[in-house]
Design an enzyme around this catalytic site. Structure first.
Site, PDB file in Angstrom:
ATOM      1  N   GLY A  36       2.002  -0.626  -5.709  1.00  0.00           N
ATOM      2  CA  GLY A  36       1.202   0.788  -5.440  1.00  0.00           C
ATOM      3  C   GLY A  36       0.469   0.336  -6.646  1.00  0.00           C
ATOM      4  O   GLY A  36      -0.132  -0.614  -7.495  1.00  0.00           O
ATOM      5  N   SER A  93      -1.049  -4.783  -0.331  1.00  0.00           N
ATOM      6  CA  SER A  93      -0.633  -2.845  -0.089  1.00  0.00           C
ATOM      7  C   SER A  93      -1.146  -1.925  -1.320  1.00  0.00           C
ATOM      8  O   SER A  93      -2.208  -2.036  -1.172  1.00  0.00           O
ATOM      9  CB  SER A  93       1.277  -3.208  -0.995  1.00  0.00           C
ATOM     10  OG  SER A  93       2.167  -2.275  -1.288  1.00  0.00           O
TER      11      SER A  93
END
Length: 564
Positions: A165, A251
């Site tokens: 993230g 990601s």
């Protein structure tokens, strides 16, 4: 770093962080062979397997001073090279400053610190597969790592941005991210980077701190621009071509890639891009981010910037996370890990759309015009939701799906996946779709959405891929979130706990790493034995990476369309 920071473990896993990061803003002619030489080997280097040396010739120049690295199996490595000064103390939340010039030779021999972050826990099986390392932490973390076959020549540069993230992770969190094999076998210069994360990288202090902090909401992203500027000014001294820079990330790193493609300050620094299992996020507005800060300052009772800059990171982070949790409405149970089109942005510690540094929600609202001529790779893996702790029966899996999609759609999803993969276990199938946070099909939809946006620009091409190779380790692991990295970095041997490093894994890694290197070199990932057509929305041409690599029109179309 406090003892509390050092000792605590977060239960957040990478897939959950993908949801948070995307809420905040998570290439025709045959290319030359990837191994074609471009410059003489470095003096003192040796290609003898298993050797490592520290010759006096392993020294490169940067604009701030000389750096000394080492040579291992014929590849020069320079680790922990500063591209910015410490971000601690009075530098907190200010744009990155250049490092102070140094005399002599900087010892670029070990990785630098990671941004302070909450450590996390994996179940033992995940830890085994990922080969994760948490590293060490400091606010003096603006460092790059470089691997090169030679200090001369002009090779494409592959600049990798880590996942986690926008809140955790590092340049060396996974064994797969080591760039030596790409330099050794594919004649590229490989670079990885650390930058500011979480509340240190994304807190809007423009109201509280004044004009000096106008960019504070996005310094985690402007750090990456500073690192790319460092590459522009210095990489030729490491045998790299500053006009052929590929950024790629997985990601949350994929979200950083798509965000960079919409940042005016990054224009001209990026020539190819790859978003892997992420991207196209929906970051908050400036007003939303300012409101986070107002509530945080009130909660902490601080009166000035000095109070915030002296405060222990762990206290800041805990208070900030509590404010964010209180401000966000409950998540839509059917939304999946990617924010659906038209959804309202949620606050989080990630990029803010301020109209200047981050000018738009790239690949959520549309493909940014400023990167129209940058070719892209976009793709995902088949078992994004692998959590080795879950072992559902079919009835339990159906029940989980029913909570999100209702009886009829849940039954249709199960039937579609069984038809597509009749030999997969229920456990592995469940990793493909088990509700909002663990949903490979939603990520496949996002890949298709972003690729369509890129194609509609009628500029540089976009190439779609899908990694479906099933790991032989731990029976039902499948192709988990991050699994492709060992292959596109040509690191199946280094990552044998996840790959097994058998002949099939080695053969696939050669093809996949060659495709990535060819893309970095020419903007086209094709190779003579594996032509790769560009994506078009009418066919959704996708390269499937498996023991039998082939192009497929819209793999898993039936199942992915069921969830919208």
């Amino acid at each position: 770093m406090s003892d509390t920071t050092r000792g605590e473990r977060s239960t957040l896993n990478r897939r959950q962080l993908l949801r948070l990061s995307t809420a905040a803003g998570f290439g025709a002619a045959w290319p030359r062979p990837a191994g074609a030489a471009q410059g003489r080997p470095a003096a003192g280097a040796t290609a003898t397997p298993g050797t490592c040396s520290t010759p006096r010739t392993a020294v490169a120049k940067t604009q701030h001073g000389k750096v000394r690295g080492y040579v291992e199996d014929g590849v020069l490595a320079f680790k922990g090279v500063p591209y910015g000064a410490s971000t601690g103390g009075e530098n907190r939340w200010l744009p990155a400053k250049p490092p102070a010039p140094w005399d002599g030779e900087y010892p670029a021999l070990i990785y630098g610190a990671n941004c302070p972050q909450r450590l996390h826990s994996w179940v033992p099986e995940q830890t085994f597969l990922y080969q994760w390392t948490d590293g060490w932490q400091s606010e003096d973390m603006l460092k790059v790592n470089i691997w090169t076959p030679s200090l001369t020549g002009s090779r494409p540069v592959m600049f990798y941005i880590h996942g986690g993230g926008y809140t955790f992770g590092s340049a060396y969190e996974l064994a797969s991210q080591d760039g030596a094999q790409m330099a050794r076998h594919h004649d590229v210069v490989s670079v990885t980077v650390n930058h500011r994360l979480n509340i240190l990288g994304f807190l809007d202090l423009s109201e509280f701190g004044g004009p000096a902090y106008a960019d504070s909401a996005n310094v985690g992203m402007t750090d990456l621009v500073a690192a790319l500027q460092w590459v522009r000014h210095n990489i030729a001294n490491f045998g790299g071509d500053p006009d052929r820079v590929m950024i790629y990330g997985q990601s949350g790193g994929g979200s950083k890639v798509t965000t960079l493609l919409g940042m005016p300050s990054a224009q001209g620094l990026v020539h190819r891009a790859s978003a892997q299992s992420g991207g196209g996020g929906n970051p908050p507005s400036a007003e939303q981010s300012r409101e986070v800060t107002r509530r945080l300052v009130a909660e902490l009772g601080v009166k000035d910037m000095a109070g915030l800059q002296k405060m222990d990171w762990a206290r800041l982070n805990d208070a900030g996370n509590a404010v964010v949790a209180a401000m966000n409405p409950p998540a839509d149970a059917s939304a999946g890990p990617m924010p659906p089109p038209g959804s309202a942005p949620r606050v989080a510690f990630g990029p803010t759309v301020d109209g200047r540094v981050v000018a738009m929600r790239s690949f959520f609202e549309g493909a940014p015009a400023i990167s129209r001529d940058v070719p892209m790779l976009i793709g995902s893996v088949s078992e994004e939701g692998n959590r080795m702790s879950s072992r559902p029966t079919e009835a339990e899996w159906v029940a989980t799906l029913t909570k999100s999609y209702g009886d009829a759609k849940a039954a249709a999803i199960v039937a579609a996946l069984k038809r597509a993969y009749p030999n997969k276990s229920i456990r592995t199938l469940s990793y493909m779709c088990s509700g909002p946070g663990l949903n490979s099909l939603a990520i496949r939809n996002n890949v298709t959405r972003m690729a369509t946006m890129k194609h509609q620009q009628k500029g540089a091409p976009v190439f779609a891929w899908y990694f479906t190779w099933q790991s032989p380790m731990l029976e039902d692991a499948g192709a988990w979130h991050t699994a492709e990295l060992a292959f596109c970095f040509d690191n199946t041997a280094r990552c044998s706990q996840g790959t097994g490093n058998g002949p099939e894994a080695q053969a696939l890694a050669k093809k996949m790493a060659t495709a990535w290197a060819n893309f970095a070199r020419t903007g086209n990932p094709s190779q003579p034995e594996l032509p790769w057509p560009a994506f078009t929305p009418d066919r959704c041409q996708t390269m499937v990476f498996d023991n039998h690599c082939r192009t497929v029109d819209d793999p898993e179309a039936e199942a992915r369309k069921l969830i919208g």
